[in-house]
Design an enzyme around this catalytic site. Structure first.
Site, short mmCIF file in Angstrom:
data_model
loop_
_atom_site.label_atom_id
_atom_site.label_comp_id
_atom_site.label_asym_id
_atom_site.label_seq_id
_atom_site.Cartn_x
_atom_site.Cartn_y
_atom_site.Cartn_z
N TYR A 11 -62.16 0.88 1.72
CA TYR A 11 -62.79 0.80 0.40
C TYR A 11 -63.86 -0.30 0.34
CZ TYR A 11 -59.26 3.89 -1.55
OH TYR A 11 -58.47 4.97 -1.84
N ARG A 38 -59.96 8.38 9.79
CA ARG A 38 -60.85 7.77 8.81
C ARG A 38 -62.31 7.91 9.24
NH1 ARG A 38 -59.04 2.69 5.11
NH2 ARG A 38 -58.92 4.04 3.31
N THR A 88 -55.22 -6.94 4.76
CA THR A 88 -54.53 -8.24 4.66
C THR A 88 -53.33 -8.06 3.72
OG1 THR A 88 -56.11 -8.82 2.92
CG2 THR A 88 -56.50 -9.75 5.10
N ALA A 190 -58.10 -13.55 -10.69
CA ALA A 190 -56.99 -14.08 -11.50
C ALA A 190 -57.40 -14.15 -12.98
CB ALA A 190 -56.56 -15.45 -10.99
N CYS A 241 -56.25 -5.60 -5.45
CA CYS A 241 -56.48 -7.04 -5.28
C CYS A 241 -55.94 -7.95 -6.37
CB CYS A 241 -57.96 -7.29 -5.07
SG CYS A 241 -58.98 -6.46 -6.27
N LYS A 244 -52.38 -9.11 -5.52
CA LYS A 244 -52.39 -9.76 -4.20
C LYS A 244 -53.13 -11.10 -4.26
CE LYS A 244 -54.58 -7.70 -0.67
NZ LYS A 244 -54.80 -6.88 0.53
P1 NAD Z 1 -58.52 -0.43 3.56
O1 NAD Z 1 -57.10 -0.34 3.88
O2 NAD Z 1 -59.17 0.63 2.74
O3 NAD Z 1 -59.38 -0.52 4.93
C1 NAD Z 1 -59.08 -1.38 5.96
C2 NAD Z 1 -59.42 -0.64 7.26
O4 NAD Z 1 -59.33 -1.58 8.34
C3 NAD Z 1 -58.47 0.49 7.60
O5 NAD Z 1 -59.19 1.70 7.69
C4 NAD Z 1 -57.85 0.08 8.96
O6 NAD Z 1 -57.63 1.18 9.81
C5 NAD Z 1 -58.90 -0.86 9.49
N1 NAD Z 1 -58.42 -1.82 10.49
C6 NAD Z 1 -57.33 -2.61 10.43
N2 NAD Z 1 -57.25 -3.39 11.52
C7 NAD Z 1 -58.33 -3.08 12.28
C8 NAD Z 1 -58.81 -3.56 13.55
N3 NAD Z 1 -58.16 -4.53 14.20
N4 NAD Z 1 -59.94 -3.01 14.03
C9 NAD Z 1 -60.60 -2.03 13.36
N5 NAD Z 1 -60.20 -1.56 12.17
C10 NAD Z 1 -59.08 -2.07 11.63
O7 NAD Z 1 -58.75 -1.86 2.89
P2 NAD Z 1 -59.96 -2.33 1.94
O8 NAD Z 1 -59.67 -1.97 0.53
O9 NAD Z 1 -61.26 -1.92 2.53
O10 NAD Z 1 -59.76 -3.89 2.02
C11 NAD Z 1 -60.22 -4.68 3.10
C12 NAD Z 1 -59.95 -6.15 2.76
O11 NAD Z 1 -60.61 -6.52 1.56
C13 NAD Z 1 -58.47 -6.43 2.52
O12 NAD Z 1 -58.21 -7.72 3.01
C14 NAD Z 1 -58.35 -6.43 1.00
O13 NAD Z 1 -57.30 -7.25 0.56
C15 NAD Z 1 -59.68 -7.02 0.60
N6 NAD Z 1 -60.09 -6.58 -0.73
C16 NAD Z 1 -60.36 -7.53 -1.64
C17 NAD Z 1 -60.78 -7.18 -2.90
C18 NAD Z 1 -61.07 -8.26 -3.89
O14 NAD Z 1 -61.72 -8.01 -4.89
N7 NAD Z 1 -60.62 -9.47 -3.66
C19 NAD Z 1 -60.94 -5.85 -3.26
C20 NAD Z 1 -60.64 -4.90 -2.33
C21 NAD Z 1 -60.22 -5.29 -1.07
#
Ligand code: NAD
Length: 449
Positions: A11, A38, A88, A190, A241, A244
């Protein structure tokens, strides 16, 4: 040509990189992932995630300066800038369980970068994606870049800034040290979640006193210091998020010897859980204190409208609560598949945040749950309807038709305050709408635990 590689095609990585590719035609962008399905989906007509406008952006750039690949090491080795947007999850065991981030995936990505790199690289922890991703990435309130206060750190900040400066005005690109950036991100989420918990806390008091939470939040929001956004009472916040990030904030506070500050932020989550419980209790209490074997239609499962994202959606806890009281659920959401719903209802807390292929397989499906592709089908012969996502189409359903096809008394529980309460009461429904004056029927029911 500058090359960017993003590890993690989820995402965050997918939409962010698609917009960078569109806005920076001179940069080559590769999005890589260990998940073959994916990447296959990103290269097909059925993108793996739904976001308004995303299809268009991907179609414009894919194959030109935007590529999706499973060849992680090759693209990392070639890149000048490596974004990391991998999972994460919240730790479920050991030190910091239930709060701290599990950095297993991050560490493995970092070690791989170190192993394959033969040139200097800027490594960017990219862990945010805005609300309506594409529109907000085009036009962000701000871009926040944190970095080390060393000459190399400052150089890296400038290099990244020059990427975003290709479409974001420079005064909207903020640069800070690392901890300021980290805490700003956590604090922003938050604060947003806190606004929702504040108005949800008020919604309980409104129901107890006869006030209308819509009138209260409108009045409060007209104060220009407070503003009107994020003041809708609802069944609770969700999304990947908010919870988390608050748990992370709590953990960081505790690690720094600040238990009072940690307690303060914990309360935002407690009110969110309370709100979901309160909703389930209202449903059960209103329906003669039992929903056993009764059909309850669930309209909406995603955590907000216009997305298929179900991560931490309040619908999960509400459905589990109703199932705990032995209800039969018929669920309709315009964007969420049956497979996703079954996974969500059988998964353990926090498991959703692991890469798909590493998640435990759902051992069974929940038999009391059926997923249908139509709101009228979901509500047919139902004893009650629960609205759990604010999809626009739920505002314009033919509620007379729904009423005619339901068991009587016909209950409707609006967890998003989107329906016209008076109109529905005229039709004959017994209506509960969060934070609004209670239906006389509900007033006579046992107090909510
Ligand atoms: P997601 O699960 O949609 O995508 C993560 C992707 O990483 C997955 O497709 C997975 O297969 C891939 N992956 C994992 N380990 C890997 C590796 N070693 N090598 C290659 N690919 C790998 O997650 P997301 O929603 O895209 O979120 C990503 C990060 O961003 C997370 O840490 C999430 O907590 C953070 N996030 C933060 C917010 C915020 O506003 N703070 C919002 C969304 C996501």
């Amino acid at each position: 040509m500058v090359k960017i590689c993003c590890i993690g095609a989820g995402y965050v990585g997918g939409p962010t990189m698609a917009v960078i590719a569109l806005k920076c035609p001179s940069i080559e962008v590769a999005v890589v992932d260990i998940s073959v399905p994916r990447i296959t989906a990103w290269n097909s007509d059925q993108l793996p995630i739904y976001e308004p406008g995303l299809d268009d952006v991907v179609k414009q750039c894919r194959g030109k300066n935007l590529f999706f690949s499973t060849d992680v090491e090759k693209h990392v080795a070639e890149a000048d800038i490596v974004f990391v947007s991998v999972n994460t999850p919240t730790k479920t065991r050991g030190l910091g369980a239930g709060k701290a981030a599990d950095l297993t995936y991050w560490e493995s990505a970092a070690r791989m970068i170190a192993d394959v790199s033969k040139s200097d690289k800027i490594v960017v922890e990219k862990s945010t994606v805005p609300g309506t991703a594409i529109a907000d990435l085009f036009n962000p309130d701000r871009v926040l870049i944190g970095g080390r206060e060393t000459p190399e750190g400052q150089k890296a900040i400038q290099a990244l800034k020059s990427v975003y400066a290709q479409w974001v005005p420079e005064d909207q690109i903020l640069t800070t040290n690392l901890w300021s950036a980290e805490l700003s991100k956590l604090a922003a989420n938050a604060f947003l979640a806190q606004r929702i918990s504040s108005v949800n806390a008020m919604s309980a008091l409104c129901e107890a006193t006869g006030a209308n939470v819509k009138q209260v939040s409108f009045a409060v929001g007209t104060d220009s210091r407070i503003g009107p956004k994020f003041l809708n009472a609802s069944v609770g916040f969700g999304g990947s998020c908010f919870q988390k990030d608050i748990l992370n904030l709590v953990y960081i506070c505790e690690c720094n010897g600040l238990p009072e500050v940690a307690e303060y932020w914990k309360q935002v989550i407690k009110i969110n859980d309370y709100q979901k419980n309160r909703f389930v209790n209202r449903v059960v209490a209103s329906m003669f204190n039992t929903v056993s074997s009764k059909k309850v239609a669930i309209l909406g499962f995603a955590f907000k409208k216009d997305t298929g994202d179900t991560r931490e959606t309040p619908a999960i806890d509400v459905c589990k609560g109703l199932l705990g009281d032995k209800a039969r659920l018929s669920i309709y959401d315009p964007q969420v598949t049956e497979d996703q719903i079954q996974r969500d209802l059988t998964m353990n807390k926090f498991d959703w945040d692991h890469p798909l292929h590493l998640q435990p397989m759902s051992p069974t499906t929940v038999k009391q749950v059926s997923v249908v592709w139509d709101a009228y089908e979901a509500t047919k012969d139902a004893h009650a309807v629960c609205i759990l996502t604010e999809w626009d189409e739920f505002k314009t359903l033919d509620y007379q038709r729904i009423y005619d096809n339901m068991r009587k008394p016909a209950f409707i529980f609006d967890g998003r305050n989107i329906i016209d309460v008076d109109k529905l009461r005229e039709i004959g429904f017994i209506v509960y709408s969060i934070g609004k004056p209670l239906d006389p029927w509900l007033k006579d029911m046992p107090a909510v635990a």
